[in-house]
Design a protein around this motif. Structure first.
Motif, mmCIF file in Angstrom:
data_model
loop_
_atom_site.group_PDB
_atom_site.id
_atom_site.type_symbol
_atom_site.label_atom_id
_atom_site.label_comp_id
_atom_site.label_asym_id
_atom_site.label_seq_id
_atom_site.Cartn_x
_atom_site.Cartn_y
_atom_site.Cartn_z
ATOM 1 N N THR A 118 5.671 -1.876 -11.509
ATOM 2 C CA THR A 118 4.823 -0.949 -11.925
ATOM 3 C C THR A 118 4.167 -0.624 -10.429
ATOM 4 O O THR A 118 3.583 -1.380 -9.770
ATOM 5 C CB THR A 118 3.710 -0.963 -12.882
ATOM 6 N N GLY A 119 3.463 0.797 -10.520
ATOM 7 C CA GLY A 119 2.617 1.043 -9.503
ATOM 8 C C GLY A 119 1.085 1.280 -9.817
ATOM 9 O O GLY A 119 1.185 1.990 -11.054
ATOM 10 N N ALA A 120 0.003 0.861 -9.731
ATOM 11 C CA ALA A 120 -1.478 1.134 -10.287
ATOM 12 C C ALA A 120 -1.988 2.267 -9.174
ATOM 13 O O ALA A 120 -1.740 2.204 -8.051
ATOM 14 C CB ALA A 120 -2.167 0.015 -10.191
ATOM 15 N N VAL A 121 -2.849 3.158 -10.051
ATOM 16 C CA VAL A 121 -3.374 4.328 -9.227
ATOM 17 C C VAL A 121 -4.586 4.749 -10.132
ATOM 18 O O VAL A 121 -4.787 4.476 -11.142
ATOM 19 C CB VAL A 121 -2.401 5.544 -9.161
ATOM 20 N N GLY A 122 -5.358 5.422 -9.195
ATOM 21 C CA GLY A 122 -6.852 5.805 -9.979
ATOM 22 C C GLY A 122 -8.068 5.353 -9.487
ATOM 23 O O GLY A 122 -8.298 4.138 -9.968
ATOM 24 N N LEU A 123 -8.814 5.871 -8.572
ATOM 25 C CA LEU A 123 -9.884 5.514 -7.948
ATOM 26 C C LEU A 123 -10.008 4.218 -7.606
ATOM 27 O O LEU A 123 -10.697 3.236 -8.047
ATOM 28 C CB LEU A 123 -11.004 5.754 -9.043
ATOM 29 N N ILE A 153 0.918 -1.190 -0.099
ATOM 30 C CA ILE A 153 -0.002 -0.084 0.019
ATOM 31 C C ILE A 153 0.720 1.414 -0.098
ATOM 32 O O ILE A 153 1.767 1.347 0.779
ATOM 33 C CB ILE A 153 -0.759 -0.024 1.218
ATOM 34 N N VAL A 154 0.661 2.225 -0.989
ATOM 35 C CA VAL A 154 1.302 3.119 -1.247
ATOM 36 C C VAL A 154 0.528 4.589 -1.076
ATOM 37 O O VAL A 154 -0.510 4.513 -1.832
ATOM 38 C CB VAL A 154 2.297 3.279 -2.616
ATOM 39 N N ALA A 172 -8.094 -3.726 -4.670
ATOM 40 C CA ALA A 172 -6.357 -3.467 -4.439
ATOM 41 C C ALA A 172 -5.885 -5.187 -4.360
ATOM 42 O O ALA A 172 -4.834 -5.235 -4.956
ATOM 43 C CB ALA A 172 -6.131 -2.819 -3.238
ATOM 44 N N GLU A 173 -6.210 -6.086 -3.641
ATOM 45 C CA GLU A 173 -5.697 -7.135 -3.610
ATOM 46 C C GLU A 173 -5.630 -7.872 -4.895
ATOM 47 O O GLU A 173 -5.067 -8.637 -5.137
ATOM 48 C CB GLU A 173 -6.853 -7.914 -2.603
ATOM 49 N N GLU A 174 -6.848 -7.763 -5.750
ATOM 50 C CA GLU A 174 -7.001 -8.270 -7.304
ATOM 51 C C GLU A 174 -5.806 -7.857 -8.038
ATOM 52 O O GLU A 174 -5.215 -8.693 -8.605
ATOM 53 C CB GLU A 174 -8.321 -8.045 -7.709
ATOM 54 N N ILE A 175 -5.500 -6.318 -7.894
ATOM 55 C CA ILE A 175 -4.508 -6.047 -8.574
ATOM 56 C C ILE A 175 -2.994 -6.648 -8.569
ATOM 57 O O ILE A 175 -2.292 -7.084 -9.270
ATOM 58 C CB ILE A 175 -4.362 -4.326 -8.560
ATOM 59 N N VAL A 176 -2.913 -6.785 -7.114
ATOM 60 C CA VAL A 176 -1.449 -7.258 -6.599
ATOM 61 C C VAL A 176 -1.648 -9.112 -7.080
ATOM 62 O O VAL A 176 -0.576 -9.378 -7.512
ATOM 63 C CB VAL A 176 -1.297 -6.947 -5.138
ATOM 64 N N ARG A 177 -2.536 -9.562 -6.624
ATOM 65 C CA ARG A 177 -2.623 -10.978 -6.694
ATOM 66 C C ARG A 177 -2.499 -11.574 -8.103
ATOM 67 O O ARG A 177 -1.651 -12.474 -8.608
ATOM 68 C CB ARG A 177 -3.977 -11.473 -6.101
ATOM 69 N N VAL A 231 0.246 -0.664 -5.019
ATOM 70 C CA VAL A 231 -1.312 -0.004 -5.334
ATOM 71 C C VAL A 231 -1.050 1.327 -4.707
ATOM 72 O O VAL A 231 -0.734 1.441 -3.413
ATOM 73 C CB VAL A 231 -2.267 -0.921 -4.376
ATOM 74 N N PHE A 232 -1.286 2.269 -5.354
ATOM 75 C CA PHE A 232 -1.228 3.857 -4.907
ATOM 76 C C PHE A 232 -2.427 4.326 -4.699
ATOM 77 O O PHE A 232 -3.418 4.307 -5.489
ATOM 78 C CB PHE A 232 -0.368 4.623 -5.800
ATOM 79 N N LEU A 233 -2.751 4.812 -3.491
ATOM 80 C CA LEU A 233 -4.215 5.258 -3.182
ATOM 81 C C LEU A 233 -3.971 6.690 -2.779
ATOM 82 O O LEU A 233 -2.901 7.190 -2.035
ATOM 83 C CB LEU A 233 -4.619 4.512 -1.744
ATOM 84 N N GLY A 234 -4.915 7.559 -3.358
ATOM 85 C CA GLY A 234 -4.887 8.851 -3.277
ATOM 86 C C GLY A 234 -5.877 9.505 -2.136
ATOM 87 O O GLY A 234 -5.611 9.321 -1.210
ATOM 88 N N ARG A 235 -6.863 9.786 -2.939
ATOM 89 C CA ARG A 235 -8.190 10.356 -1.989
ATOM 90 C C ARG A 235 -8.723 9.716 -0.942
ATOM 91 O O ARG A 235 -9.143 10.193 0.187
ATOM 92 C CB ARG A 235 -9.325 11.078 -2.922
ATOM 93 N N GLU A 236 -8.479 8.378 -1.215
ATOM 94 C CA GLU A 236 -9.041 7.453 -0.216
ATOM 95 C C GLU A 236 -8.272 7.498 1.018
ATOM 96 O O GLU A 236 -8.921 7.415 2.193
ATOM 97 C CB GLU A 236 -8.983 6.051 -0.865
ATOM 98 N N LEU A 237 -6.941 7.649 0.961
ATOM 99 C CA LEU A 237 -6.104 8.053 2.152
ATOM 100 C C LEU A 237 -6.459 9.279 2.619
ATOM 101 O O LEU A 237 -5.873 9.194 4.074
ATOM 102 C CB LEU A 237 -4.766 7.637 1.973
ATOM 103 N N LEU A 238 -6.870 10.115 1.946
ATOM 104 C CA LEU A 238 -7.160 11.435 2.854
ATOM 105 C C LEU A 238 -8.526 11.410 3.558
ATOM 106 O O LEU A 238 -8.569 11.796 4.542
ATOM 107 C CB LEU A 238 -7.552 12.687 1.579
ATOM 108 N N ARG A 239 -9.409 10.341 3.042
ATOM 109 C CA ARG A 239 -10.629 10.284 3.787
ATOM 110 C C ARG A 239 -10.487 9.342 5.047
ATOM 111 O O ARG A 239 -10.974 9.648 5.959
ATOM 112 C CB ARG A 239 -11.638 9.534 2.722
#
Length: 335
Positions: free
Chosen positions: A277-282, A17-18, A289-294, A301-309
């Motif tokens: 690579t790192g994946a980002v975007g909604l 988690i990034v 997130a688990e599906e992307i890595v698995r 997995v890069f999280l933006g606004r979700e980690l602001l919330r």
């Protein structure tokens, strides 16, 4: 998989988690120095068990700020505040990176701004000055000096910002770069600014090196994913460790955004260029997130606004996915 460690060179992240770099526009001193806000905002995500926290776009020159309120790393005077910030994050078991940036023609500042060519971002934007060869050399050296300061401040990762229509992205895209010298024209020459920036940074930085890209310009005459597959192969050959894959913003075209809409770009570049690579975007849901890595669509997995919330998103994700993560000792009673 989301909560398995990930090692890059000598740096091990405790999970995948990034926290994506997001501008805070909080330097009320307008000198680019770390404020109390930064010292609360970033360590809070470390308490929340984010594996890697990447500090917002941090300007390598005063002219390279997106706004007068941006963080800076153009002076040795910035190092003390940044060092305090890295210490606070490390104290809670997370790793911390910094995104080195130059806004180019998207800078909203008094005085002149610069870009590869004298083409404004939009009809409402200031027209930049086309950079001279001397300015190009000085800016590349500014990235190197910024990387040196990042090392002195104790950062674990450096990310070069080559996305979202800022200076390096402008050099890469034919929509913003209409030069006819060694830094513009065909794909090879448009890559040269980034190539020399990576070379300069690596002279002073031997830790994990990321580059954030915009994998498509969303414009028929702009860069497409196949261009960035080529660029990613070049970056890998230069020793870049991971490509942080975003998209758009070199011209004011808004893509259709939906959960995970940029993940296929990260997956394609990972597969075709053979680079992490790192994946980002909604990306908001733990299962997503688990599906992307698995499924090896991306490594991080890069999280933006979700980690602001929710600074404690990793805790909720671990519960949903049945993973066991260690809370801060102070939170044992409620974790």
């Amino acid at each position: 998989m989301l909560f398995t460690p990930y090692k890059i060179k000598d740096v091990t992240l405790k999970n995948r988690i990034v926290m994506s770099p997001m501008c805070m526009y909080s330097c009320d001193n307008q000198e680019g120095k770390v404020t109390d806000w930064h010292k609360v905002h970033y360590p809070a995500r470390a308490v929340g068990q984010v594996g890697l926290i990447i500090v917002e776009a941090t300007a390598v020159t005063p002219q390279g700020r997106i706004s007068p309120l941006d963080l800076g790393i153009w002076s040795d005077e910035h190092v003390a505040g940044l060092k305090e910030l890295t210490s606070l994050v490390h104290a809670h078991g997370s790793r911390i990176g910094i995104q080195l940036a130059h806004a180019g023609r998207k800078a909203e500042l008094d005085g002149p701004i610069v870009a590869p060519s004298a083409i404004p971002y939009s009809d409402k934007s200031k027209t930049p000055e086309a950079m001279t060869s001397k300015q190009i050399a000085e800016t590349i050296e500014a990235f190197a000096e910024a990387a040196r300061r990042a090392r002195e401040a104790g950062f674990d990762v450096v990310e070069i910002h080559a996305a979202h229509g800022y200076l390096i992205n402008e050099f890469l895209s034919p929509l913003a770069n209409q030069r006819d010298d060694a830094y513009g024209g065909d794909r090879d020459r448009r890559y040269r600014f980034l190539q020399e920036t990576i070379e300069a940074v690596k002279r002073v930085w031997d830790g994990p090196l990321f580059v954030r890209i915009s994998a498509t310009d969303y414009h028929p005459e702009g860069c497409k994913p196949e261009d960035y597959i080529d660029y990613a192969k070049r970056m890998k050959a230069q020793g870049v460790d991971l490509i942080d894959v975003s998209s758009g913003a070199v011209v004011p075209v808004k893509p259709e955004a939906y959960p995970g809409y940029q993940v296929p770009f990260a997956e394609t570049i990972r597969r075709e260029a053979g680079i992490a690579t790192g994946a980002v975007g909604l990306i908001t849901e733990p299962e997503q997130a688990e599906e992307i890595v698995r499924n090896e669509r991306a490594d991080l997995v890069f999280l933006g606004r979700e980690l602001l919330r929710d600074p404690y998103w990793p805790r909720a994700a671990a519960k949903r996915l049945g993973a066991d993560i260690q809370p801060p000792q102070q939170y044992l009673r409620s974790w």
